[in-house]
Design a protein around this motif. Sequence first.
Motif, PDB file in Angstrom:
ATOM      1  N   ARG A   1       3.322 -12.573  -1.544  1.00 16.09           N
ATOM      2  CA  ARG A   1       2.073 -11.950  -1.078  1.00 16.09           C
ATOM      3  C   ARG A   1       2.363 -10.756  -0.184  1.00 16.09           C
ATOM      4  O   ARG A   1       1.698  -9.710  -0.277  1.00 16.09           O
ATOM      5  N   TYR A   2       3.346 -10.927   0.687  1.00 19.92           N
ATOM      6  CA  TYR A   2       3.698  -9.838   1.599  1.00 19.92           C
ATOM      7  C   TYR A   2       4.202  -8.627   0.818  1.00 19.92           C
ATOM      8  O   TYR A   2       3.831  -7.487   1.109  1.00 19.92           O
ATOM      9  N   ARG A   3       5.028  -8.868  -0.187  1.00 22.81           N
ATOM     10  CA  ARG A   3       5.537  -7.760  -1.003  1.00 22.81           C
ATOM     11  C   ARG A   3       4.409  -7.078  -1.764  1.00 22.81           C
ATOM     12  O   ARG A   3       4.357  -5.845  -1.843  1.00 22.81           O
ATOM     13  N   LEU A   4       3.512  -7.876  -2.353  1.00 18.88           N
ATOM     14  CA  LEU A   4       2.382  -7.286  -3.069  1.00 18.88           C
ATOM     15  C   LEU A   4       1.504  -6.470  -2.127  1.00 18.88           C
ATOM     16  O   LEU A   4       1.032  -5.381  -2.484  1.00 18.88           O
ATOM     17  N   PHE A   5       1.290  -7.019  -0.937  1.00 19.65           N
ATOM     18  CA  PHE A   5       0.462  -6.325   0.047  1.00 19.65           C
ATOM     19  C   PHE A   5       1.082  -4.981   0.414  1.00 19.65           C
ATOM     20  O   PHE A   5       0.405  -3.938   0.422  1.00 19.65           O
ATOM     21  N   LEU A   6       2.398  -4.981   0.717  1.00 15.36           N
ATOM     22  CA  LEU A   6       3.070  -3.734   1.069  1.00 15.36           C
ATOM     23  C   LEU A   6       3.113  -2.773  -0.109  1.00 15.36           C
ATOM     24  O   LEU A   6       2.955  -1.554   0.067  1.00 15.36           O
ATOM     25  N   SER A   7       3.316  -3.298  -1.316  1.00 17.41           N
ATOM     26  CA  SER A   7       3.345  -2.429  -2.497  1.00 17.41           C
ATOM     27  C   SER A   7       1.991  -1.765  -2.714  1.00 17.41           C
ATOM     28  O   SER A   7       1.905  -0.561  -3.004  1.00 17.41           O
ATOM     29  N   ASN A   8       0.924  -2.545  -2.574  1.00 16.73           N
ATOM     30  CA  ASN A   8      -0.419  -1.972  -2.737  1.00 16.73           C
ATOM     31  C   ASN A   8      -0.697  -0.902  -1.683  1.00 16.73           C
ATOM     32  O   ASN A   8      -1.257   0.161  -1.999  1.00 16.73           O
ATOM     33  N   LEU A   9      -0.313  -1.196  -0.434  1.00 20.29           N
ATOM     34  CA  LEU A   9      -0.525  -0.207   0.624  1.00 20.29           C
ATOM     35  C   LEU A   9       0.306   1.041   0.375  1.00 20.29           C
ATOM     36  O   LEU A   9      -0.152   2.164   0.628  1.00 20.29           O
ATOM     37  N   LEU A  10       1.536   0.857  -0.118  1.00 19.36           N
ATOM     38  CA  LEU A  10       2.386   2.013  -0.390  1.00 19.36           C
ATOM     39  C   LEU A  10       1.784   2.881  -1.482  1.00 19.36           C
ATOM     40  O   LEU A  10       1.715   4.111  -1.354  1.00 19.36           O
ATOM     41  N   VAL A  11       1.340   2.243  -2.572  1.00 16.29           N
ATOM     42  CA  VAL A  11       0.719   3.004  -3.663  1.00 16.29           C
ATOM     43  C   VAL A  11      -0.546   3.700  -3.179  1.00 16.29           C
ATOM     44  O   VAL A  11      -0.774   4.888  -3.475  1.00 16.29           O
ATOM     45  N   LEU A  12      -1.367   2.964  -2.431  1.00 13.21           N
ATOM     46  CA  LEU A  12      -2.591   3.573  -1.900  1.00 13.21           C
ATOM     47  C   LEU A  12      -2.277   4.729  -0.972  1.00 13.21           C
ATOM     48  O   LEU A  12      -2.926   5.784  -1.024  1.00 13.21           O
ATOM     49  N   GLY A  13      -1.270   4.533  -0.117  1.00 10.10           N
ATOM     50  CA  GLY A  13      -0.892   5.612   0.799  1.00 10.10           C
ATOM     51  C   GLY A  13      -0.435   6.855   0.057  1.00 10.10           C
ATOM     52  O   GLY A  13      -0.794   7.985   0.427  1.00 10.10           O
ATOM     53  N   LEU A  14       0.359   6.658  -1.000  1.00  3.45           N
ATOM     54  CA  LEU A  14       0.824   7.807  -1.785  1.00  3.45           C
ATOM     55  C   LEU A  14      -0.342   8.506  -2.487  1.00  3.45           C
ATOM     56  O   LEU A  14      -0.397   9.734  -2.545  1.00  3.45           O
ATOM     57  N   VAL A  15      -1.281   7.707  -3.017  1.00  2.38           N
ATOM     58  CA  VAL A  15      -2.459   8.298  -3.677  1.00  2.38           C
ATOM     59  C   VAL A  15      -3.301   9.078  -2.674  1.00  2.38           C
ATOM     60  O   VAL A  15      -3.737  10.216  -2.944  1.00  2.38           O
TER      61      VAL A  15
END
Length: 418
Positions: free
Chosen positions: A6-20
Amino acid sequence: MFRKIRYRLFLSNLLVLGLVLLGSAFAVRLVFISNLKQQANERLMAIALNTAGSAEMDEGEFEWEMEFSPQLLEEAQQAFQWFDPKGELLEQQGSTRYISTLPLAAEPTVRSQIDEKGLEVITLPIFDKNNRQLIGYLRATQSLEEIDETIAKLDVGLAVGAIVAIVLSSLGSGWLNSQAMQPIEESFNRLKQFTADASHELRSPLMAISTNAEVALTYPEGIRPGDEEKFQAIAMATEQMSQLTEDLLLLACTDRVSSFEFERINLTTLLTDLIKLYKPQAQTKQIELKAEIAIGLWLNGDEAKLIRAFTNLIQNAIQYTPVGGEVEVSSKRLGRELLVTIEDTGIGIDSKHLDRIFDRLWRADRSRSYYEGGSGLGLAITKAIVERHKGTITVTSQPNVGSCFDVRLPTATESKRL
């Protein structure tokens, strides 16, 4: 395990959102600034062209009709200068703050520049309407402070918007991850429950098989001579299946809080007893089992589970170390942690396999093909036990050199009853 996912998915989603968001904000900012500066340039150019159109030669004198109110020029943050064909200044209107210090480029072309004061400068050559001869120059300047202030406000707006979007998205992402992981967790829990139930139910028939095989081997006169080896094979297979069943049951129970009984444990005594227990086995294999155990090492944990974890590590070290090798068990305190190291001079593990040695039912068959292994669950069990004690286990190894396992556990003062 699922908490890490869950933590990895959360960070991955935030990273993708941040890049977008970063890409979108950069694109919006780039287009907005470009349009803003273009509009300002076009306005200044229009005023300059209109002003230049009023200039003419009258009896050899360069004259112009446009006059600007000082108040209007101050509000518009603009200034105008007129030059003769040689580049000599004839007159200027506007505050000196908006007068450019750039030298006049006496060329019959339109020039648009930004000077060191941050002023936008447009220089227009003025030609006589009758004979098209160069009669002078007009230089119009304007400040870009308002544009810079608008850009600063835009940056603040984009930053605030990005922060709000990230906060809202993090909440939404956490909820979506929870919804997505829930059926997976339920399926995994059902699988663990099935494994535990199946392992528990297999105990009785395996015990029956083992008992009958042992009875037959105890009274060989009742069986045919050729069947004794078969019963021995049955007994060995039953023992292996029983051990595998116990290992699966233990793995299925490692995540249950109720399966661990935490109490204050003297790690020094625990390790010392294990060294004494396995010293004869090491001597039988002509392996030197050395120990360097610090005194006064206390932690909160389940003693039976910790014995199982360190037993797996010591047994592996002895099993995969050839005759004449060494196995060393050491422990010490490192601040708020207890470090236990099991190092051997065995066959080692290839670096490409190190990230998989804690996987269940996995063994590096090539590097250990000459050694009889167990079920392939020992290291997985050890890792699960260590992690339930809020500790970590790492390994370094080189083929034909040896392996070194480091187990870090919190001290009794830092560990909490779980």
